[in-house]
Scaffold this motif. Structure first.
Motif, PDB file in Angstrom:
ATOM      1  N   LEU A 303       5.065 -56.688  31.695  1.00  0.00           N
ATOM      2  CA  LEU A 303       5.453 -56.269  33.037  1.00  0.00           C
ATOM      3  C   LEU A 303       4.286 -55.531  33.683  1.00  0.00           C
ATOM      4  N   HIS A 304       4.103 -55.747  34.989  1.00  0.00           N
ATOM      5  CA  HIS A 304       3.017 -55.093  35.716  1.00  0.00           C
ATOM      6  C   HIS A 304       3.597 -54.308  36.892  1.00  0.00           C
ATOM      7  N   ARG A 305       2.775 -53.418  37.428  1.00  0.00           N
ATOM      8  CA  ARG A 305       3.211 -52.598  38.560  1.00  0.00           C
ATOM      9  C   ARG A 305       2.123 -52.632  39.621  1.00  0.00           C
ATOM     10  N   ASN A 306       2.527 -52.869  40.871  1.00  0.00           N
ATOM     11  CA  ASN A 306       1.567 -52.789  41.969  1.00  0.00           C
ATOM     12  C   ASN A 306       2.266 -52.159  43.174  1.00  0.00           C
ATOM     13  N   PHE A 307       1.668 -52.283  44.344  1.00  0.00           N
ATOM     14  CA  PHE A 307       2.223 -51.597  45.519  1.00  0.00           C
ATOM     15  C   PHE A 307       3.572 -52.156  45.959  1.00  0.00           C
ATOM     16  N   GLN A 308       3.926 -53.344  45.491  1.00  0.00           N
ATOM     17  CA  GLN A 308       5.235 -53.909  45.806  1.00  0.00           C
ATOM     18  C   GLN A 308       6.273 -53.557  44.732  1.00  0.00           C
ATOM     19  N   ARG A 367      -7.558 -44.882  32.401  1.00  0.00           N
ATOM     20  CA  ARG A 367      -6.351 -44.104  32.703  1.00  0.00           C
ATOM     21  C   ARG A 367      -5.346 -44.950  33.498  1.00  0.00           C
ATOM     22  N   GLN A 368      -5.841 -45.804  34.373  1.00  0.00           N
ATOM     23  CA  GLN A 368      -4.963 -46.718  35.107  1.00  0.00           C
ATOM     24  C   GLN A 368      -4.184 -47.594  34.135  1.00  0.00           C
ATOM     25  N   PHE A 369      -4.878 -48.134  33.135  1.00  0.00           N
ATOM     26  CA  PHE A 369      -4.218 -49.000  32.154  1.00  0.00           C
ATOM     27  C   PHE A 369      -3.125 -48.236  31.407  1.00  0.00           C
ATOM     28  N   VAL A 370      -3.452 -47.038  30.942  1.00  0.00           N
ATOM     29  CA  VAL A 370      -2.502 -46.225  30.173  1.00  0.00           C
ATOM     30  C   VAL A 370      -1.270 -45.898  31.011  1.00  0.00           C
ATOM     31  N   ILE A 371      -1.493 -45.423  32.236  1.00  0.00           N
ATOM     32  CA  ILE A 371      -0.373 -45.014  33.095  1.00  0.00           C
ATOM     33  C   ILE A 371       0.490 -46.214  33.474  1.00  0.00           C
ATOM     34  N   MET A 372      -0.133 -47.333  33.837  1.00  0.00           N
ATOM     35  CA  MET A 372       0.644 -48.500  34.259  1.00  0.00           C
ATOM     36  C   MET A 372       1.429 -49.119  33.096  1.00  0.00           C
ATOM     37  N   GLU A 373       0.869 -49.067  31.883  1.00  0.00           N
ATOM     38  CA  GLU A 373       1.604 -49.553  30.716  1.00  0.00           C
ATOM     39  C   GLU A 373       2.863 -48.704  30.483  1.00  0.00           C
ATOM     40  N   LEU A 374       2.707 -47.393  30.567  1.00  0.00           N
ATOM     41  CA  LEU A 374       3.854 -46.512  30.362  1.00  0.00           C
ATOM     42  C   LEU A 374       4.887 -46.686  31.474  1.00  0.00           C
ATOM     43  N   MET A 375       4.413 -46.796  32.719  1.00  0.00           N
ATOM     44  CA  MET A 375       5.333 -46.959  33.854  1.00  0.00           C
ATOM     45  C   MET A 375       6.086 -48.282  33.765  1.00  0.00           C
ATOM     46  N   SER A 376       5.417 -49.312  33.255  1.00  0.00           N
ATOM     47  CA  SER A 376       6.009 -50.649  33.259  1.00  0.00           C
ATOM     48  C   SER A 376       6.840 -50.929  32.017  1.00  0.00           C
ATOM     49  N   ASN A 377       6.289 -50.583  30.866  1.00  0.00           N
ATOM     50  CA  ASN A 377       6.888 -51.034  29.608  1.00  0.00           C
ATOM     51  C   ASN A 377       7.429 -49.907  28.734  1.00  0.00           C
ATOM     52  N   SER A 379       6.111 -47.946  26.914  1.00  0.00           N
ATOM     53  CA  SER A 379       5.512 -47.971  25.593  1.00  0.00           C
ATOM     54  C   SER A 379       4.021 -48.218  25.767  1.00  0.00           C
ATOM     55  N   LEU A 380       3.225 -47.631  24.887  1.00  0.00           N
ATOM     56  CA  LEU A 380       1.780 -47.831  24.950  1.00  0.00           C
ATOM     57  C   LEU A 380       1.259 -48.138  23.547  1.00  0.00           C
ATOM     58  N   ASN A 381       0.586 -49.274  23.424  1.00  0.00           N
ATOM     59  CA  ASN A 381      -0.020 -49.666  22.163  1.00  0.00           C
ATOM     60  C   ASN A 381      -1.388 -48.987  22.064  1.00  0.00           C
ATOM     61  N   ILE A 382      -1.462 -47.919  21.268  1.00  0.00           N
ATOM     62  CA  ILE A 382      -2.689 -47.123  21.176  1.00  0.00           C
ATOM     63  C   ILE A 382      -3.841 -47.941  20.622  1.00  0.00           C
ATOM     64  N   ARG A 383      -3.581 -48.756  19.617  1.00  0.00           N
ATOM     65  CA  ARG A 383      -4.647 -49.572  19.012  1.00  0.00           C
ATOM     66  C   ARG A 383      -5.241 -50.548  20.034  1.00  0.00           C
ATOM     67  N   ARG A 384      -4.372 -51.110  20.875  1.00  0.00           N
ATOM     68  CA  ARG A 384      -4.863 -52.043  21.903  1.00  0.00           C
ATOM     69  C   ARG A 384      -5.801 -51.322  22.870  1.00  0.00           C
ATOM     70  N   VAL A 385      -5.415 -50.105  23.269  1.00  0.00           N
ATOM     71  CA  VAL A 385      -6.259 -49.319  24.183  1.00  0.00           C
ATOM     72  C   VAL A 385      -7.606 -49.031  23.527  1.00  0.00           C
TER      73      VAL A 385
END
Length: 455
Positions: A303-308, A367-377, A379-385
């Motif tokens: 899942l992704h998050r944008n201005f819409q 930081r954008q990646f981390v925040i958007m992953e948490l907002m969307s899913n 959950s955050l895969n630390i190893r992937r980051v």
């Protein structure tokens, strides 16, 4: 049983994170020359997402935080369309408009306040400049049910529209009167029937909790009645009270707002209501049927998050078209002028109507990646980051992890070496959970933060 009283302390100003960095960081030092360079450097293989802003409304809804212009003058709408065409033609000079379009969204304002003929003209003009729409492109439009006819539906359907979002907010008569939006349930029911009869298989309705005179009981009645419409998605937003930005919000008596504890209970009621009626929670404010692609995306962590809002269409460069529109690529944001006159002047001069923007650093992108992953899913895969950004997560974000301790102790999140996982209760405070990762917010004293409250 959740003790909402103890969560009241989290009712503090914070971003909604439709972007990171957030809009207050955008600067006028970012010019059209910067945007031209970004367009020039974009890969022809990357897809495009289009956002077209239609800013006009007939009258004000006092709760609304959108960039709108109130008018009853037909010539203003006619003129706006001519300037949209100018912007499209200027874009063609700087951007490869033959790239694949995977998403197009009409927002406002009230897009359907324009006549069916005017909407058709806009859609045709966009498709003339951007001719290469993917076969599965998501084409959506925000609709005010008070301005929607079968003719509007026919035009949108012919233009490839496959998703509609109807604004409702609340069905209680006192609430509707206070927010200056009288909209009987039968009216909403009628326009959803129009959409279904036209073969629209993805219908969303927007609701808002936290409005003046709302109570848990009154909002439950709204939810029960809305459920009978059998829409595919519901977006249930927390009312963002920003009277320093929106003058119409100053009309509200703040003593009539539900208290933070009651708002949390309303959100919990909403989650319980929809999940017990076959919907799944998606992101922080959406509910979708299990067969909906939004839910399938969250199951896959895509899942992704944008201005819409939430979307399944990631990996595309967003092109903002029209007054106040925001676009973004991998490492920039660009916003058009917010006022008609400078926007028109720029277009008359053959310029991209850039008002301000932002260039993302490597740290911003992380930081954008981390925040958007948490907002969307949630959950955050630390190893992937760590693999993607070549960092040691717990060293890089030592301050954030320390700040997250209180959420961990309150059982709102779990932190392991592998992941950060948000609990079901934690999803109600997801904005707060993301805030420790925000490098800009943490430089601003809390009493100086100009954001709506998180609860």
């Amino acid at each position: 049983m959740i003790d909402f009283k103890k969560f009241e302390k989290y009712s503090r100003p914070g971003p909604r994170y439709t972007s990171y960095p957030t809009a207050p960081e955008f600067s006028e030092t970012f010019t059209q020359e910067d945007l031209k360079q970004y367009y020039k450097n974009q890969s022809d293989d990357r897809a495009i997402s289009l956002y077209i802003h239609m800013p006009f409304c007939r009258s004000a809804c006092y709760f609304c935080g959108c960039n709108t212009i109130f008018t009853s003058k037909e010539d203003k709408k006619t003129s706006y369309i001519e300037y949209l065409k100018k912007e499209l033609n200027i874009l063609k000079n700087h951007l490869n408009t033959n790239r694949v379009v995977t998403q197009m969204h009409f927002g406002g304002g009230t897009p359907t306040y324009f006549s069916p003929e005017q909407l058709e003209e806009v859609i045709n003009s966009v498709k003339e400049i951007f001719p290469n729409f993917a076969s599965d492109a998501e084409v959506s439009c925000e609709v005010d049910p008070r301005y929607f006819t079968v003719e509007h539906m026919n035009v949108l359907k012919a233009g490839g529209c496959n998703r509609l979002s109807f604004g409702v907010q609340d069905l209680d008569e006192e609430v509707q009167k206070t927010i200056h939006r009288i909209q009987p349930f039968e009216l909403t029911q009628n326009v959803i029937n129009i959409a279904r009869n036209a073969g629209i298989h993805s219908v969303n309705t927007d609701l808002i909790y936290g409005l003046p005179h709302q109570t848990r009981e009154s909002f439950k009645k709204t939810l029960e009645k809305m459920l009978t419409l059998n829409t595919d998605r519901f977006a249930v937003f927390n009312y963002a009270h920003v009277p320093w930005l929106m003058k119409t919000m100053r009309k509200f008596d703040e003593s009539t707002f539900p208290a933070p504890q009651e708002k949390l209970e309303m959100l919990k009621d909403t989650i319980d209501f929809f999940t017990s009626n076959g919907y799944k929670m998606v992101g922080m404010d959406h509910f979708a049927k299990p067969e909906d692609e939004l839910f399938k995306a969250i199951e896959k962590g895509e899942l992704h998050r944008n201005f819409q809002g939430y979307t399944t269409k990631g990996g595309a460069d967003l092109i903002g078209i029209g007054l106040t529109s925001i676009g973004n690529g991998v490492d920039y944001y660009a916003q058009n002028f917010k006022e008609l006159e400078p926007w028109e002047n720029a277009l008359d001069n053959g310029d991209l109507p850039v008002f301000k923007g932002y260039r993302l650093s490597d740290d911003d992108q992380l930081r954008q990646f981390v925040i958007m992953e948490l907002m969307s899913n949630f959950s955050l895969n630390i190893r992937r980051v760590e693999n993607e950004f070549k960092i040691n997560f717990k060293e890089y974000f030592a301050d954030a992890i320390l700040a997250l301790k209180e959420f961990e102790e309150a059982q709102l999140i779990e932190i392991s070496d592998e992941k950060i996982k948000v609990s079901q209760t934690g999803t109600m405070l997801i904005r707060n959970i993301c805030m420790p990762f925000d490098a800009y917010l943490n430089k601003i004293p809390e009493d100086k933060r100009r954001f709506s409250k998180t609860i």
